[in-house]
Scaffold this active site. Structure first.
Site, short mmCIF file in Angstrom:
data_model
loop_
_atom_site.label_atom_id
_atom_site.label_comp_id
_atom_site.label_asym_id
_atom_site.label_seq_id
_atom_site.Cartn_x
_atom_site.Cartn_y
_atom_site.Cartn_z
N GLY A 1 0.80 -1.23 0.00
CA GLY A 1 0.00 0.00 0.00
C GLY A 1 0.83 1.27 0.00
O GLY A 1 0.33 2.34 0.39
N LEU B 1 -7.47 -7.89 -14.57
CA LEU B 1 -8.90 -7.58 -14.53
C LEU B 1 -9.45 -7.51 -15.94
O LEU B 1 -8.75 -7.05 -16.86
CB LEU B 1 -9.13 -6.21 -13.87
N ASN C 1 -3.32 2.60 -14.02
CA ASN C 1 -2.30 1.77 -13.37
C ASN C 1 -0.99 2.54 -13.36
O ASN C 1 -0.74 3.36 -14.26
CB ASN C 1 -2.11 0.46 -14.15
N HIS D 1 3.21 1.72 -13.16
CA HIS D 1 4.20 0.66 -13.24
C HIS D 1 5.58 1.28 -13.05
O HIS D 1 5.86 2.35 -13.60
CB HIS D 1 4.10 -0.05 -14.61
#
Ligand code: GAR
Length: 200
Positions: free
Chosen positions: A20, A101, A113, A115
């Site tokens: 997290g 997903l 997202n 990365h």
């Protein structure tokens, strides 16, 4: 930290699978008034991860949807997006989320997202954590960085919104490079989310 989230702000659903660190960064940006949004829900694909403790400490609604209890990507994705709908989220933020997903049509261009490499290189299934940075070092790259992109139905894939770079130094270990890239991630993701919200 006392989280206060005005209801009129764009609502984010944050998806995690691990520590997290990205969730913490985004929550801090919101609390500092540097990102105009609220966190409507945190969903973890794994139980017993530190990210859930962070969500608890931040007083954020959180929930586990354990990937291992679903037979396939389709049924897992259905469960994730039905929870996201319940939270009335405007934008979905993958924050160290490691499961694939299937994004339903209403959420196309509404899932981001981040990365920790300059995509399209060094991404894809299994490319996360120190593996990414070790691959960059092993390839002899002199520049690395991070990428924020709209997510599609492949790992670490979809139109790029923003990239930030940093040097790869001669004596780098994967850990040292990860820390340098993460400094860039902490700037890149809030900026990209703000850009994305401005376009919605
Ligand atoms: C971040 O470095 C993010 O770029 C990476 O996971 C880290 C956050 O995870 N994501 C990926 O590698 C996606 N392919 P954490 O919250 O568990 O620290």
């Amino acid at each position: 930290m006392t989280p206060q989230q005005p209801p009129s702000k764009a609502r984010l659903a944050i998806l995690i699978s691990g520590s997290g660190s990205t969730l913490q960064n985004l929550a801090q940006h919101i609390l500092d008034g540097k990102l105009s949004a609220s966190i409507a829900c945190v969903i973890s694909s794994r139980p017993d991860v530190y990210g859930l403790i962070r969500a608890e400490n931040l007083h954020l609604p959180h929930e586990v949807i354990n990937r291992r209890t679903f037979p396939d990507t389709a049924s897992f994705s259905d469960a994730i997006f039905s929870q996201i709908l319940k939270c009335h989220a405007d934008l979905v933020i993958m924050a160290g989320f490691l499961s694939l997903l299937h994004i339903p049509p209403p959420f196309e261009n509404r899932v981001l997202n981040i990365h920790p490499a300059l995509l399209p290189k060094y991404g894809g299934r299994g490319m996360h954590g120190l593996k990414v940075h070790q691959a960059v070092i092993d390839a002899g790259e002199s520049i690395s960085g991070c990428t924020v992109h709209y997510a599609d139905n492949q790992y670490d894939h979809g139109p790029i919104l923003l990239q930030r770079t940093c040097p790869v130094l001669p004596d780098d270990t994967a850990e040292k490079l990860a820390a340098r890239v993460f400094q860039q991630e902490c700037l890149a993701y809030p900026e990209a989310i703000a850009q994305c919200l401005a376009r919605m």
